[in-house]
Design a protein around this motif. Structure first.
Motif, PDB file in Angstrom:
ATOM      1  N   VAL A  30       0.838  -1.199   0.000  1.00 26.80           N
ATOM      2  CA  VAL A  30       0.000   0.000   0.000  1.00 26.80           C
ATOM      3  C   VAL A  30       0.870   1.245   0.000  1.00 26.80           C
ATOM      4  CG1 VAL A  30      -1.666   1.339   1.323  1.00 26.80           C
ATOM      5  CG2 VAL A  30      -1.912  -1.119   1.146  1.00 26.80           C
ATOM      6  N   LEU A  31       1.902   1.215   0.820  1.00 28.37           N
ATOM      7  CA  LEU A  31       2.796   2.361   0.924  1.00 28.37           C
ATOM      8  C   LEU A  31       3.445   2.685  -0.405  1.00 28.37           C
ATOM      9  CD1 LEU A  31       4.420   4.380   2.678  1.00 28.37           C
ATOM     10  CD2 LEU A  31       6.052   2.538   3.085  1.00 28.37           C
ATOM     11  N   ILE A  32       3.856   1.632  -1.151  1.00 31.30           N
ATOM     12  CA  ILE A  32       4.576   1.866  -2.406  1.00 31.30           C
ATOM     13  C   ILE A  32       3.615   1.943  -3.592  1.00 31.30           C
ATOM     14  CG2 ILE A  32       6.267   0.882  -3.983  1.00 31.30           C
ATOM     15  CD1 ILE A  32       7.642  -0.349  -1.632  1.00 31.30           C
ATOM     16  N   ALA A  33       2.825   0.867  -3.774  1.00 33.38           N
ATOM     17  CA  ALA A  33       2.029   0.756  -4.991  1.00 33.38           C
ATOM     18  C   ALA A  33       0.762   1.578  -4.964  1.00 33.38           C
ATOM     19  CB  ALA A  33       1.664  -0.714  -5.230  1.00 33.38           C
ATOM     20  N   VAL A  34       0.325   1.949  -3.760  1.00 35.72           N
ATOM     21  CA  VAL A  34      -0.916   2.696  -3.646  1.00 35.72           C
ATOM     22  C   VAL A  34      -0.684   4.071  -3.060  1.00 35.72           C
ATOM     23  CG1 VAL A  34      -3.192   2.736  -2.571  1.00 35.72           C
ATOM     24  CG2 VAL A  34      -2.283   0.594  -3.434  1.00 35.72           C
ATOM     25  N   GLY A  35      -0.011   4.134  -1.894  1.00 36.01           N
ATOM     26  CA  GLY A  35       0.176   5.409  -1.212  1.00 36.01           C
ATOM     27  C   GLY A  35       0.914   6.430  -2.045  1.00 36.01           C
ATOM     28  N   LEU A  61      -6.531 -10.048   4.923  1.00 37.94           N
ATOM     29  CA  LEU A  61      -6.947  -8.814   4.250  1.00 37.94           C
ATOM     30  C   LEU A  61      -6.741  -7.648   5.197  1.00 37.94           C
ATOM     31  CD1 LEU A  61     -10.052  -8.145   2.065  1.00 37.94           C
ATOM     32  CD2 LEU A  61      -9.618  -6.677   4.043  1.00 37.94           C
ATOM     33  N   TYR A  62      -6.179  -6.560   4.686  1.00 33.63           N
ATOM     34  CA  TYR A  62      -5.925  -5.358   5.480  1.00 33.63           C
ATOM     35  C   TYR A  62      -6.520  -4.143   4.770  1.00 33.63           C
ATOM     36  CZ  TYR A  62      -2.524  -8.406   7.717  1.00 33.63           C
ATOM     37  OH  TYR A  62      -1.927  -9.458   8.368  1.00 33.63           O
ATOM     38  N   ILE A  63      -7.121  -3.268   5.547  1.00 29.81           N
ATOM     39  CA  ILE A  63      -7.650  -2.011   5.020  1.00 29.81           C
ATOM     40  C   ILE A  63      -6.822  -0.878   5.609  1.00 29.81           C
ATOM     41  CG2 ILE A  63      -9.671  -0.514   4.789  1.00 29.81           C
ATOM     42  CD1 ILE A  63     -11.421  -2.957   5.251  1.00 29.81           C
ATOM     43  N   TYR A  64      -6.405   0.034   4.747  1.00 34.32           N
ATOM     44  CA  TYR A  64      -5.547   1.144   5.156  1.00 34.32           C
ATOM     45  C   TYR A  64      -6.193   2.477   4.796  1.00 34.32           C
ATOM     46  CZ  TYR A  64      -2.094  -2.536   5.508  1.00 34.32           C
ATOM     47  OH  TYR A  64      -1.435  -3.692   5.863  1.00 34.32           O
ATOM     48  N   SER A  65      -5.780   3.487   5.502  1.00 32.26           N
ATOM     49  CA  SER A  65      -6.175   4.853   5.149  1.00 32.26           C
ATOM     50  C   SER A  65      -4.944   5.740   5.226  1.00 32.26           C
ATOM     51  CB  SER A  65      -7.258   5.378   6.099  1.00 32.26           C
ATOM     52  OG  SER A  65      -6.730   5.569   7.402  1.00 32.26           O
ATOM     53  N   TRP A  66      -4.947   6.818   4.465  1.00 33.02           N
ATOM     54  CA  TRP A  66      -3.842   7.777   4.509  1.00 33.02           C
ATOM     55  C   TRP A  66      -4.347   9.133   4.024  1.00 33.02           C
ATOM     56  CZ3 TRP A  66      -4.317   3.831   1.046  1.00 33.02           C
ATOM     57  CH2 TRP A  66      -4.403   4.163  -0.310  1.00 33.02           C
ATOM     58  N   PRO A  67      -3.755  10.198   4.519  1.00 33.22           N
ATOM     59  CA  PRO A  67      -4.159  11.539   4.085  1.00 33.22           C
ATOM     60  C   PRO A  67      -3.717  11.805   2.660  1.00 33.22           C
ATOM     61  CG  PRO A  67      -2.266  11.673   5.546  1.00 33.22           C
ATOM     62  CD  PRO A  67      -2.699  10.233   5.553  1.00 33.22           C
ATOM     63  N   GLY A  75       3.213   8.573   1.222  1.00 36.56           N
ATOM     64  CA  GLY A  75       2.063   8.682   2.105  1.00 36.56           C
ATOM     65  C   GLY A  75       2.302   8.117   3.494  1.00 36.56           C
ATOM     66  N   ILE A  76       1.568   8.671   4.483  1.00 38.40           N
ATOM     67  CA  ILE A  76       1.582   8.161   5.848  1.00 38.40           C
ATOM     68  C   ILE A  76       0.389   7.220   5.986  1.00 38.40           C
ATOM     69  CG2 ILE A  76       1.517   8.758   8.292  1.00 38.40           C
ATOM     70  CD1 ILE A  76       3.944   9.837   6.903  1.00 38.40           C
ATOM     71  N   VAL A  77       0.652   5.933   6.055  1.00 41.00           N
ATOM     72  CA  VAL A  77      -0.396   4.924   5.985  1.00 41.00           C
ATOM     73  C   VAL A  77      -0.717   4.382   7.378  1.00 41.00           C
ATOM     74  CG1 VAL A  77      -1.082   2.731   4.950  1.00 41.00           C
ATOM     75  CG2 VAL A  77       0.407   4.294   3.681  1.00 41.00           C
ATOM     76  N   GLN A  78      -2.023   4.204   7.652  1.00 43.02           N
ATOM     77  CA  GLN A  78      -2.442   3.584   8.902  1.00 43.02           C
ATOM     78  C   GLN A  78      -3.368   2.411   8.605  1.00 43.02           C
ATOM     79  OE1 GLN A  78      -3.781   6.098  12.123  1.00 43.02           O
ATOM     80  NE2 GLN A  78      -2.940   7.916  11.144  1.00 43.02           N
TER      81      GLN A  78
END
Length: 398
Positions: A30-35, A61-67, A75-78
């Motif tokens: 998520v951090l690389i390919a999405v964030g 399965l993991y769900i993430y959010s980031w500003p 991105g700062i991913v949580q």
């Protein structure tokens, strides 16, 4: 392995250890390919992403959010939600592809409730498969492709922005683990208050090495002192939060906990004269029947394969820590090395640098023994494990 069983300085808090234990390595995709890649302007300042980590023994399965706003283009991913898919890893569905839809349904339906409906169409979803699928691909590339195709068809039916389903390389798996560890420990944020609760005394100029023990492979990744390495295929470069990182990484396929056990059994049964195998790595009184066809089904045991005068054999546990340790060490060839320094099996390993964090099965085992405290010595850990191994199976099983 489900088929066989019936069942240095740590500067982070126990809470972080729990995070490391239950956060998947693939989460950093998520951090690389999405964030990094999702830059479309949104009416709100929060974006979401869904990542499925398809390991050899299970899928999470993991769900993430980031500003929407990023720090130095990253991105700062949580993580905001986790769902464990019921059942084994997706490679076990190679002969029952029609069940993959139901297999993933419960966790995928959960995402509909967690992520706002208005965000569904722009929320990326990605599945990364690791060593279990790499082994299946070695057995049959056609079967592996069919499993991935079935996953793609299933995930494409949901109202999210499907980004793909792939079998990642061992190098990628090690790299993602290293980024995840250092992201969670705040190594990339030198002056950020976002990670201030982890450790006020942490030296953010240093990164941690990563040790990841899975079911089918194990990874080691760290920043070596010298950027010039004798084995270029083990070298990777990243740019994260405005800084370049040069890392060494290697994934040892067949040396995850499950496949290593298959290897050990295949090695030991060669010297058995009958249908029984007295095994020091199982508790005294433990018995289990193993089919020879199952033993040789994985590519990891091919080097031990030979014609046996029986179709099945019985494991009989003897519960001896020292003998078990010696049996396992025989799986590691430390004699042949074409480089100045090797780990084992002729794989280049530069001089170890810095402190390491161990996660996945490393964490689960230590947590089982209540050994995740910062002040546990190696001697105490060995004593606890030795005592556990000496207990009879009828006591352990209850």
């Amino acid at each position: 392995m489900e088929d066989i069983k019936d069942s240095n300085e740590n500067s982070c808090t126990r809470n972080i250890l729990v995070i490391l234990g239950f956060s998947c390595v693939i989460s950093v995709i998520v951090l690389i390919a999405v964030g990094i890649s999702q830059n479309k302007p949104l009416p709100q300042n929060v974006k979401y992403g869904i990542v499925l980590d398809a390991g050899s023994s299970h899928t999470s399965l993991y769900i993430y959010s980031w500003p929407s706003e990023k720090e130095n283009d990253t991105g700062i991913v949580q993580q905001i939600e986790e769902c464990q898919v019921a059942g084994p890893g997706i490679s076990k569905y190679a002969q029952k592809l029609q069940e993959i839809g139901d297999y993933l349904a419960e966790c995928m339906e959960k995402t509909r409730d967690v992520i706002p409906v208005s965000k569904h169409h722009e929320t990326p979803v990605y599945l990364g498969a690791t060593a279990g699928m790499r082994l299946l691909r070695m057995e049959s590339e056609q079967l592996a492709d069919r499993v991935i195709d079935a996953v793609i068809r299933t995930l494409s039916t949901y109202p999210f922005n499907f980004q793909g389903a792939t079998i990642i390389t061992g190098q990628e798996e090690g790299a993602y683990g290293w980024i995840t560890i250092n992201y969670l420990l705040g190594s990339f944020f030198q002056n950020s208050g976002w990670f201030s609760g982890i450790s006020e005394k942490m030296n953010h100029e240093k990164t941690f090495g990563a040790l990841d023990l899975g079911g089918a492979s194990t990874q080691i990744t760290f920043v070596p002192e010298n950027h010039t390495m004798e084995s270029p295929e083990n070298s990777l470069q990243f740019r994260l939060y405005g800084k370049d990182y040069y890392v060494y990484t290697h994934s040892f396929l067949c040396y995850g906990k499950d496949q290593a056990l298959w290897q050990k059994l295949a090695k030991d049964i060669q010297v058995s004269s009958d249908r029984s195998l007295r095994d020091p790595c199982f508790h005294t009184g433990y018995k289990k029947v193993v089919n020879v066809s199952d033993l040789y089904k994985t590519p990891c045991t091919k080097k031990f394969k030979r014609t046996l005068p029986f179709d099945e054999f019985q494991i009989q546990g003897t519960g001896n820590y020292e003998q078990c340790q010696q049996s396992i060490l025989e799986l590691f060839n430390t004699g042949d090395c074409p480089y100045s320094q090797c780990a084992f099996n002729g794989i280049y390993l530069p001089p170890i640098q810095g402190n390491f964090e161990a996660f996945s099965a490393f964490y689960f085992v230590m947590n089982f023994f209540n050994l995740t405290s910062e002040k546990v010595s190696q001697e105490e850990a060995i004593r606890k494990i030795r005592n556990f191994c000496s207990q009879p199976w009828n006591e352990v099983s209850t």
